[in-house]
Design a protein around this motif. Structure first.
Motif, mmCIF file in Angstrom:
data_model
loop_
_atom_site.group_PDB
_atom_site.id
_atom_site.type_symbol
_atom_site.label_atom_id
_atom_site.label_comp_id
_atom_site.label_asym_id
_atom_site.label_seq_id
_atom_site.Cartn_x
_atom_site.Cartn_y
_atom_site.Cartn_z
ATOM 1 N N TYR A 244 -5.205 7.499 -1.166
ATOM 2 C CA TYR A 244 -4.477 6.730 0.549
ATOM 3 C C TYR A 244 -5.540 5.966 0.955
ATOM 4 C CZ TYR A 244 -0.785 10.064 1.934
ATOM 5 O OH TYR A 244 0.315 10.491 2.327
ATOM 6 N N LYS A 245 -6.671 6.507 0.546
ATOM 7 C CA LYS A 245 -8.181 6.121 0.759
ATOM 8 C C LYS A 245 -8.713 5.067 -0.095
ATOM 9 C CE LYS A 245 -12.273 9.328 1.874
ATOM 10 N NZ LYS A 245 -13.547 10.322 2.061
ATOM 11 N N VAL B 212 1.213 3.639 -2.801
ATOM 12 C CA VAL B 212 0.434 5.392 -2.735
ATOM 13 C C VAL B 212 1.577 6.721 -2.810
ATOM 14 C CG1 VAL B 212 0.453 6.999 -0.947
ATOM 15 C CG2 VAL B 212 -0.696 4.906 -0.955
ATOM 16 N N ALA C 231 0.691 -1.223 -0.111
ATOM 17 C CA ALA C 231 -0.268 -0.188 -0.418
ATOM 18 C C ALA C 231 1.072 1.680 0.299
ATOM 19 C CB ALA C 231 -1.425 0.141 0.843
ATOM 20 N N PRO D 165 -5.524 0.441 7.983
ATOM 21 C CA PRO D 165 -5.668 1.290 8.591
ATOM 22 C C PRO D 165 -5.128 2.704 7.919
ATOM 23 C CG PRO D 165 -4.944 0.542 10.049
ATOM 24 C CD PRO D 165 -5.050 -0.478 9.233
ATOM 25 N N ARG D 166 -5.834 3.263 7.796
ATOM 26 C CA ARG D 166 -5.772 4.862 6.840
ATOM 27 C C ARG D 166 -5.066 5.343 7.187
ATOM 28 N NH1 ARG D 166 -7.517 9.970 5.961
ATOM 29 N NH2 ARG D 166 -9.391 9.530 7.090
ATOM 30 N N SER D 167 -5.118 6.376 8.381
ATOM 31 C CA SER D 167 -4.089 6.809 8.924
ATOM 32 C C SER D 167 -2.371 6.340 9.357
ATOM 33 C CB SER D 167 -4.439 7.245 10.745
ATOM 34 O OG SER D 167 -5.047 6.129 11.474
ATOM 35 N N ALA E 125 -5.834 2.028 0.997
ATOM 36 C CA ALA E 125 -6.317 1.736 2.395
ATOM 37 C C ALA E 125 -7.453 0.323 2.708
ATOM 38 C CB ALA E 125 -7.333 2.823 3.323
ATOM 39 N N ARG E 126 -8.775 0.616 1.453
ATOM 40 C CA ARG E 126 -9.445 -0.338 1.181
ATOM 41 C C ARG E 126 -8.869 -1.411 0.960
ATOM 42 N NH1 ARG E 126 -13.380 3.421 -1.508
ATOM 43 N NH2 ARG E 126 -13.563 5.147 0.654
ATOM 44 N N LEU F 95 -1.255 3.889 7.160
ATOM 45 C CA LEU F 95 -1.179 3.667 5.535
ATOM 46 C C LEU F 95 -0.072 5.912 5.438
ATOM 47 C CD1 LEU F 95 -0.188 3.263 3.288
ATOM 48 C CD2 LEU F 95 -3.001 4.079 2.300
ATOM 49 N N GLN F 96 -0.947 7.182 5.778
ATOM 50 C CA GLN F 96 -0.683 8.046 6.072
ATOM 51 C C GLN F 96 0.407 8.573 6.497
ATOM 52 O OE1 GLN F 96 -4.353 9.820 7.189
ATOM 53 N NE2 GLN F 96 -4.649 11.059 5.244
#
Length: 165
Positions: free
Chosen positions: A33-34, A26, A22, A43-45, A37-38, A47-48
């Motif tokens: 990100y969204k 990105v 992921a 989790p998106r946070s 993450a899906r 990943l960020q």
């Protein structure tokens, strides 16, 4: 400290491989990100945060643990400690848990690491050394062919090892 912990929550149930894929997607710009993450079920946070570390090339940090506990040394630093201990055993015959605790404290101090070790006794804790030996089981096997172990002047050895490095 908990001696034998069994995890009850489902937090951080994603795999490191999925996270790496992921982050790569990105950073390369293939996904946002969204969507990443899906797609990878992470989790998106998180990943960020991981993607920003890759983009801005932050230095290696110890992998965080769940809960209130944190790692003191990175994996490479722990490998250095294991190397020091093995060479102590090679040159000076015997290493006790107390020696390992003192070595960990001195190593953390010399490298200006933030650590929870006791500054009065100048040693790492008993729980830390127990878990360190669990992570590095090759240090547990000791040969008893030498008979009685000689006492080791730890400071002399540590400075000797610093000169070799």
């Amino acid at each position: 400290m908990v001696r034998k912990y069994e995890r009850l929550s489902g937090r951080q149930s994603w795999s490191e491989e999925d996270m790496a894929k992921a982050v790569a997607a990105v950073v390369c710009g293939k996904m946002g990100y969204k969507l990443a993450a899906r797609t990878y079920h992470i989790p998106r946070s998180t990943l960020q945060r991981r993607a920003s570390k890759v983009r801005y090339q932050q230095h290696e940090e110890p992998k965080p643990l769940m809960g209130n506990y944190r790692r003191v040394f990175t994996d490479t630093q722990e490998k250095d400690l294991v190397g020091y201990i093995k060479s102590m055993e090679k040159y000076f015959m015997g290493v006790t848990k107390r020696d390992i605790r003192e070595l960990a404290y001195q190593y953390a101090e010399d490298h200006n690491l933030n650590h929870p070790f006791d500054s009065n006794t100048r040693m790492a804790g008993e729980d830390w050394v127990r878990n360190f030996l669990k992570r590095n089981p090759e240090l547990l096997y000791k040969t008893e062919t030498h008979g009685e172990l000689e006492p080791v002047n730890f400071d002399q050895f540590y400075h000797f090892m610093c000169q070799l490095a």
